[in-house]
Design a protein around this motif. Structure first.
Motif, PDB file in Angstrom:
ATOM      1  N   VAL A   1       1.313  -1.438  -0.142  1.00  0.00           N
ATOM      2  CA  VAL A   1       0.061  -0.018  -0.337  1.00  0.00           C
ATOM      3  C   VAL A   1       0.901   0.822  -0.209  1.00  0.00           C
ATOM      4  O   VAL A   1       0.177   2.385  -0.497  1.00  0.00           O
ATOM      5  CB  VAL A   1      -0.891  -0.170   1.610  1.00  0.00           C
ATOM      6  CG1 VAL A   1      -0.495   0.404   2.711  1.00  0.00           C
ATOM      7  CG2 VAL A   1      -2.384   1.101   1.144  1.00  0.00           C
ATOM      8  N   LEU A   2       2.380   1.735   0.425  1.00  0.00           N
ATOM      9  CA  LEU A   2       3.285   2.346   0.624  1.00  0.00           C
ATOM     10  C   LEU A   2       3.295   2.231  -0.791  1.00  0.00           C
ATOM     11  O   LEU A   2       3.756   4.010  -1.321  1.00  0.00           O
ATOM     12  CB  LEU A   2       4.182   2.154   2.188  1.00  0.00           C
ATOM     13  CG  LEU A   2       3.865   2.426   2.852  1.00  0.00           C
ATOM     14  CD1 LEU A   2       4.799   1.735   4.413  1.00  0.00           C
ATOM     15  CD2 LEU A   2       3.059   3.273   3.148  1.00  0.00           C
ATOM     16  N   ILE A   3       3.519   1.743  -1.901  1.00  0.00           N
ATOM     17  CA  ILE A   3       3.863   1.744  -2.972  1.00  0.00           C
ATOM     18  C   ILE A   3       2.817   2.359  -3.540  1.00  0.00           C
ATOM     19  O   ILE A   3       3.329   3.383  -4.501  1.00  0.00           O
ATOM     20  CB  ILE A   3       4.314   0.122  -3.794  1.00  0.00           C
ATOM     21  CG1 ILE A   3       5.655  -0.150  -2.834  1.00  0.00           C
ATOM     22  CG2 ILE A   3       5.346   0.548  -4.856  1.00  0.00           C
ATOM     23  CD1 ILE A   3       5.981  -1.980  -3.219  1.00  0.00           C
TER      24      ILE A   3
ATOM     25  N   LEU B   1       6.394  12.153  -2.263  1.00  0.00           N
ATOM     26  CA  LEU B   1       7.539  11.866  -3.214  1.00  0.00           C
ATOM     27  C   LEU B   1       7.187  11.124  -4.121  1.00  0.00           C
ATOM     28  O   LEU B   1       7.896  11.837  -5.927  1.00  0.00           O
ATOM     29  CB  LEU B   1       8.226  10.452  -2.345  1.00  0.00           C
ATOM     30  CG  LEU B   1       9.410  10.976  -1.524  1.00  0.00           C
ATOM     31  CD1 LEU B   1       9.749  10.536  -0.528  1.00  0.00           C
ATOM     32  CD2 LEU B   1       9.981  12.036  -1.402  1.00  0.00           C
ATOM     33  N   GLY B   2       6.080  10.430  -4.808  1.00  0.00           N
ATOM     34  CA  GLY B   2       5.463  10.546  -5.689  1.00  0.00           C
ATOM     35  C   GLY B   2       4.893  11.521  -6.747  1.00  0.00           C
ATOM     36  O   GLY B   2       5.704  11.381  -7.962  1.00  0.00           O
ATOM     37  N   ALA B   3       4.508  12.621  -5.789  1.00  0.00           N
ATOM     38  CA  ALA B   3       3.957  13.439  -6.829  1.00  0.00           C
ATOM     39  C   ALA B   3       5.732  14.725  -7.606  1.00  0.00           C
ATOM     40  O   ALA B   3       5.843  15.075  -8.463  1.00  0.00           O
ATOM     41  CB  ALA B   3       3.589  14.187  -5.709  1.00  0.00           C
ATOM     42  N   ALA B   4       6.418  14.662  -6.327  1.00  0.00           N
ATOM     43  CA  ALA B   4       7.849  14.978  -6.803  1.00  0.00           C
ATOM     44  C   ALA B   4       8.749  14.225  -7.922  1.00  0.00           C
ATOM     45  O   ALA B   4       8.750  14.775  -8.924  1.00  0.00           O
ATOM     46  CB  ALA B   4       8.565  14.969  -5.740  1.00  0.00           C
TER      47      ALA B   4
ATOM     48  N   LEU C   1       2.081   9.900  -8.231  1.00  0.00           N
ATOM     49  CA  LEU C   1       2.797  10.176  -9.578  1.00  0.00           C
ATOM     50  C   LEU C   1       1.317  10.262 -10.859  1.00  0.00           C
ATOM     51  O   LEU C   1       1.911  11.192 -12.014  1.00  0.00           O
ATOM     52  CB  LEU C   1       3.948   8.913 -10.210  1.00  0.00           C
ATOM     53  CG  LEU C   1       4.744   8.867 -11.205  1.00  0.00           C
ATOM     54  CD1 LEU C   1       5.698   7.653 -10.680  1.00  0.00           C
ATOM     55  CD2 LEU C   1       4.292   8.595 -12.200  1.00  0.00           C
ATOM     56  N   VAL C   2       0.835   9.380 -10.341  1.00  0.00           N
ATOM     57  CA  VAL C   2      -0.045   9.357 -11.824  1.00  0.00           C
ATOM     58  C   VAL C   2      -0.448  10.741 -12.184  1.00  0.00           C
ATOM     59  O   VAL C   2      -1.567  10.960 -12.424  1.00  0.00           O
ATOM     60  CB  VAL C   2      -0.810   7.901 -11.646  1.00  0.00           C
ATOM     61  CG1 VAL C   2      -2.307   8.088 -13.326  1.00  0.00           C
ATOM     62  CG2 VAL C   2      -0.404   6.867 -12.526  1.00  0.00           C
ATOM     63  N   ASP C   3      -1.431  11.250 -10.373  1.00  0.00           N
ATOM     64  CA  ASP C   3      -2.264  12.608 -10.464  1.00  0.00           C
ATOM     65  C   ASP C   3      -1.235  13.322 -10.449  1.00  0.00           C
ATOM     66  O   ASP C   3      -1.754  14.223 -11.712  1.00  0.00           O
ATOM     67  CB  ASP C   3      -1.405  12.703  -8.182  1.00  0.00           C
ATOM     68  CG  ASP C   3      -3.464  13.009  -8.381  1.00  0.00           C
ATOM     69  OD1 ASP C   3      -4.190  12.646  -9.197  1.00  0.00           O
ATOM     70  OD2 ASP C   3      -3.528  12.743  -6.680  1.00  0.00           O
ATOM     71  N   VAL C   4      -0.009  13.742 -10.837  1.00  0.00           N
ATOM     72  CA  VAL C   4       0.608  14.916 -11.274  1.00  0.00           C
ATOM     73  C   VAL C   4       0.632  14.826 -12.444  1.00  0.00           C
ATOM     74  O   VAL C   4       0.443  15.652 -13.220  1.00  0.00           O
ATOM     75  CB  VAL C   4       2.030  14.468 -10.955  1.00  0.00           C
ATOM     76  CG1 VAL C   4       3.190  15.391 -11.519  1.00  0.00           C
ATOM     77  CG2 VAL C   4       2.521  15.135  -9.463  1.00  0.00           C
TER      78      VAL C   4
END
Length: 230
Positions: free
Chosen positions: A25-27, A193-196, A34-37
């Motif tokens: 779930v953390l992954i 971090l995923g967004a970055a 990432l996909v949101d951005v």
């Protein structure tokens, strides 16, 4: 093998599965960020995972009579709903998180391949927006079914509230265990971090950044494989 030994092995198996779910779930939180951005920067300035933000954008569009904002927000919401409905209807009794994550992995792989070969156009952007939002709808169900500290991997408002509440309970000594609080904090950080990562990779390779999400989804899928306890 005695009944007690069987019960101990079952308990150990459940503990292993829960730890795997925690990591998975953390992954998925990284994937969501990432996909949101990519949806916001690379497509239509709307979100593919954060539906609260899209509802706000829809309200802004309605208030200012911005047709493009209204239509884009509606397309994202539609895709998200389609993803949830497809997961619940098609999955029925087989709604195990691992199956859903694998289905999302296959779906996102197909999308990433299409990005390689389909020429850019306004219609394709809409199809891509709906498709990515559908993937995030699927992921939301998978995250919720993992039942890890109430983290769905795509909705952070309730996660943030629970995180702060957990800190407050620990400070006031009303709670001894901090495991769920740590997990919620990690989920928020990894989404960030995923967004970055999404912002950086979109600037470098555009929508081909989806392959990063595909790799992460495959890792989340593999993590959920039950380990044999001999």
């Amino acid at each position: 093998m005695s009944i007690n030994e069987v019960e101990m092995k079952e308990k150990e198996g459940m503990e292993v599965q829960h730890r795997n779910f925690q990591a998975a779930v953390l992954i998925l939180c990284v994937v969501s960020g990432l996909v949101d951005v990519l949806g916001y920067i690379g497509l239509a300035h709307v979100f593919t995972a954060n539906m609260t933000g899209n509802i706000v954008l829809l309200g802004i569009g309605l208030g200012d009579a911005r047709q493009v904002v209204i239509s884009n927000a509606l397309f994202a919401l539609l895709g998200f709903v389609i993803g949830i409905l497809a997961t619940k209807i098609v999955g029925k009794e087989k709604g195990e998180p691992r199956r859903i994550v694998f289905a999302e992995f296959v779906w996102l792989t197909i999308i990433a391949l299409c990005v390689l070969f389909v020429p850019a156009s306004s219609i394709w952007s809409i199809v891509l927006l709906v498709s990515l939002s559908a993937a995030m709808g699927m992921q939301t169900i998978a995250g919720r079914n993992m039942k890890v500290a109430g983290v769905s991997s795509t909705v952070l408002t309730s996660t943030l509230a629970a995180f702060v509440e957990g800190i407050a309970d620990w400070v006031t000594r009303r709670s001894q265990s901090m495991v769920d609080t740590y997990l919620r904090g990690a989920a928020i950080l990894l989404y960030l971090l995923g967004a970055a990562l999404g912002s950086f990779s979109e600037r470098m390779i555009g929508l081909h950044s989806l392959w990063v999400a595909v790799i992460l989804l495959f890792a989340a899928f593999l993590l959920q494989k039950e380990k044999s306890i001999a």
